[in-house]
Design an enzyme around this catalytic site. Structure first.
Site, PDB file in Angstrom:
ATOM      1  N   GLU A 112     -26.340  72.165  90.178  1.00  0.00           N
ATOM      2  CA  GLU A 112     -27.213  71.806  88.544  1.00  0.00           C
ATOM      3  C   GLU A 112     -26.569  72.921  87.822  1.00  0.00           C
ATOM      4  O   GLU A 112     -27.327  73.551  87.094  1.00  0.00           O
ATOM      5  CB  GLU A 112     -28.991  71.912  89.359  1.00  0.00           C
ATOM      6  CG  GLU A 112     -28.938  70.868  90.456  1.00  0.00           C
ATOM      7  CD  GLU A 112     -30.545  70.305  90.233  1.00  0.00           C
ATOM      8  OE1 GLU A 112     -31.411  71.831  90.129  1.00  0.00           O
ATOM      9  OE2 GLU A 112     -31.033  69.812  91.169  1.00  0.00           O
ATOM     10  N   LYS A 117     -40.784  63.533  89.754  1.00  0.00           N
ATOM     11  CA  LYS A 117     -39.290  62.933  89.540  1.00  0.00           C
ATOM     12  C   LYS A 117     -40.091  61.215  89.259  1.00  0.00           C
ATOM     13  O   LYS A 117     -40.104  60.912  90.624  1.00  0.00           O
ATOM     14  CB  LYS A 117     -38.592  63.170  90.524  1.00  0.00           C
ATOM     15  CG  LYS A 117     -38.571  64.345  90.907  1.00  0.00           C
ATOM     16  CD  LYS A 117     -37.395  64.620  91.838  1.00  0.00           C
ATOM     17  CE  LYS A 117     -37.312  66.554  92.552  1.00  0.00           C
ATOM     18  NZ  LYS A 117     -36.534  66.387  94.195  1.00  0.00           N
ATOM     19  N   ASP A 132     -42.298  68.388  97.751  1.00  0.00           N
ATOM     20  CA  ASP A 132     -41.089  68.044  96.488  1.00  0.00           C
ATOM     21  C   ASP A 132     -40.828  65.947  97.404  1.00  0.00           C
ATOM     22  O   ASP A 132     -42.286  65.053  97.640  1.00  0.00           O
ATOM     23  CB  ASP A 132     -40.022  67.913  96.300  1.00  0.00           C
ATOM     24  CG  ASP A 132     -38.906  67.747  95.784  1.00  0.00           C
ATOM     25  OD1 ASP A 132     -39.949  66.472  95.708  1.00  0.00           O
ATOM     26  OD2 ASP A 132     -38.056  67.962  96.053  1.00  0.00           O
ATOM     27  N   ARG A 153     -32.936  65.490  88.200  1.00  0.00           N
ATOM     28  CA  ARG A 153     -32.806  65.384  90.009  1.00  0.00           C
ATOM     29  C   ARG A 153     -31.196  66.029  90.214  1.00  0.00           C
ATOM     30  O   ARG A 153     -31.048  66.573  88.646  1.00  0.00           O
ATOM     31  CB  ARG A 153     -32.150  63.898  89.950  1.00  0.00           C
ATOM     32  CG  ARG A 153     -33.534  62.265  90.369  1.00  0.00           C
ATOM     33  CD  ARG A 153     -34.798  63.367  91.283  1.00  0.00           C
ATOM     34  NE  ARG A 153     -34.512  63.842  92.592  1.00  0.00           N
ATOM     35  CZ  ARG A 153     -35.064  63.089  93.479  1.00  0.00           C
ATOM     36  NH1 ARG A 153     -35.484  62.000  92.957  1.00  0.00           N
ATOM     37  NH2 ARG A 153     -34.785  63.568  94.659  1.00  0.00           N
ATOM     38  N   SER A 154     -30.612  66.052  91.110  1.00  0.00           N
ATOM     39  CA  SER A 154     -29.473  67.091  90.973  1.00  0.00           C
ATOM     40  C   SER A 154     -28.710  66.244  90.318  1.00  0.00           C
ATOM     41  O   SER A 154     -27.190  66.609  89.775  1.00  0.00           O
ATOM     42  CB  SER A 154     -29.339  67.287  92.610  1.00  0.00           C
ATOM     43  OG  SER A 154     -29.617  66.469  93.429  1.00  0.00           O
TER      44      SER A 154
END
Ligand code: 2PG
Ligand code: MG
Length: 428
Positions: free
Chosen positions: A206, A338, A313, A367-368
């Site tokens: 990221e 998300k 999460d 998101r990554s």
């Protein structure tokens, strides 16, 4: 037929920031306007997330999306043809019914989420409005407090360190623009520190600096040094936010810190995190315990909620029912939102509403695996989420979101609708 009637739905394969295939959908309306959405992809996923459909096999290491693309161009396109793009809930419900599984495993959450986002974008285009404004309607909006990654780790950095995200929050900033300036300086200072130590080794998934550290605490220590070096006061100008992503290294209440070669039980883990909160200016901790360790969550939140935001999460996977349960159990006091964990905008919004009703902090998150799609910047503003997590202040798939927020701030005329530190849940 009205100008906002859906006249065409089309998907293709594009690529995400890891170079993996993903689904891009385009929705055209009778008026001729189009909207586009691209599915992001996680690497450290909760086991109850909606499922991305991947082809398997050897090409792209099994990550191809030929079937998901075909599902958009076939059954989804046929089902949505003639529907009104302004009826987001009905469109999303139609796709949920068509899929028929509890986790979107048949059509693929990657197929469904790309279309859901494209429908919203087309609807906004139909009104000639930015997405944030279309989503907000008459409701209040705000520019989110950014959570910006300084060091990557965990599944995003070959497990070089155990903590997944070491981030900063510019809690002393008064405007979004000032917040971004502060994090840009801290990110740069962290890179300089690593270079001086001979530890500069590129960036993680990221965009946070690659974590060349001997211990997790050294990473915390270095983040504090970076805040200071940027001319900020740790704890009042900028503070630390962590995503432990503990499901990645915990099983049944036992946690293996690979870097430090030690195993902690639930109490040991709680003590370590409380010590960190004591010694470092930490304001937020995400996924401190595994998704299979409810007792860990409840104990920790009871002990830490007066000091920090505790974010679910992997535990909550953007699911309204799970959020209501977590509120009843008091297992955390904030949630990551998300869209692709839920699979549709409608379900993600329901999760956000459930969280707000419970008094939780709400953080829209990337998101990554990301792309140039900037929709989440608009969701954070239009849904008045208060906080946004995107990754580092580097790599275009991340910076595209920060830049989009600067455009939104500018379009608002700089009248200071920055959520600020008040977006974190009250310390009680
Ligand atoms: C997370 C996200 C973003 P991934 O765990 O919060 O950092 O990672 O998209 O891999 O789940
Ligand atoms: Mg996380």
């Amino acid at each position: 037929m009205t100008p906002t009637t859906i006249s065409r739905v089309h998907a293709r394969r594009v690529y995400d920031s890891r170079g993996r295939p993903t689904v891009e959908a385009e929705v055209r309306l009778a008026s001729g306007v189009t909207g586009r959405g691209i599915a992001p992809a996680g690497a450290s996923r909760g086991s109850n997330e909606a499922i991305d459909l991947r082809d398997g096999g050897t090409l792209y290491a099994g990550y191809d999306v030929v079937q998901a693309v075909a599902n958009v161009n076939g059954p989804i396109a046929r089902a949505l043809f003639g529907m009104d793009a302004l009826e987001q809930v009905q469109v999303d419900r139609k796709m949920i019914e068509l899929d028929g599984t509890p986790n979107k495993a048949k059509l693929g959450a990657n197929a469904i989420v790309a279309v859901s986002l494209a429908v919203a974008q087309a609807g906004a285009q139909g009104f000639d409005m930015p997405l944030w404004q279309y989503l907000a309607g008459d409701d209040p909006v705000s520019l989110p407090m950014p959570e910006v990654q300084i060091f990557g780790g965990g599944a995003h950095a070959g497990r070089r360190i155990d903590i997944q995200d070491l981030m900063v929050m510019p809690i002393g900033a008064w405007t979004f623009g000032d917040a971004i300036t502060m994090v840009a300086e801290i990110y740069r200072a962290a890179g300089e520190l690593m270079r001086e130590r001979g530890k500069l080794a590129g960036v993680a998934d990221e965009g946070g600096w690659w974590p060349e550290f001997a211990s997790n605490e050294e990473a915390l220590e270095t983040t504090v040094r970076a805040i200071e070096r940027a001319g900020c006061h740790p704890g009042s100008d900028a503070a630390i936010s962590l995503d432990i992503a503990a499901s990645e290294f915990g099983r049944d209440g036992r946690y293996t810190l690979a870097l430090e070669k030690r195993e902690l039980d639930r109490d040991g883990m709680t003590q370590m995190l409380l010590d960190w909160i004591e010694h470092y200016p930490i304001v937020s901790i995400e996924d401190p315990f595994g998704e299979d360790d409810p007792a860990g969550w409840v104990n920790f939140t009871r002990a830490a909620r007066h000091r920090v935001q505790v974010i679910g999460d992997d535990l909550l996977v953007t699911n309204a029912g799970r959020i209501e349960q977590a509120a009843a159990d008091q297992s955390c006091n904030a949630v990551l939102i998300k869209v692709n964990q839920a699979g549709t905008l409608t379900e993600a919004k329901a999760a956000l509403d459930a969280a707000k009703a419970a008094g939780f902090g709400t953080i829209v998150s990337a998101r990554s695996g990301e792309t140039e799609d900037t929709a989440i910047a608009h969701l954070a503003v239009g849904w008045n989420a208060g906080q946004l997590k995107v990754g580092a202040f580097a790599r275009s798939e991340r910076v595209a979101k920060w830049n989009e927020l600067l455009r939104i701030e500018d379009a608002m005329g700089g009248d200071g609708r920055f959520a600020g530190v008040g977006a974190l849940p009250p310390k009680k």
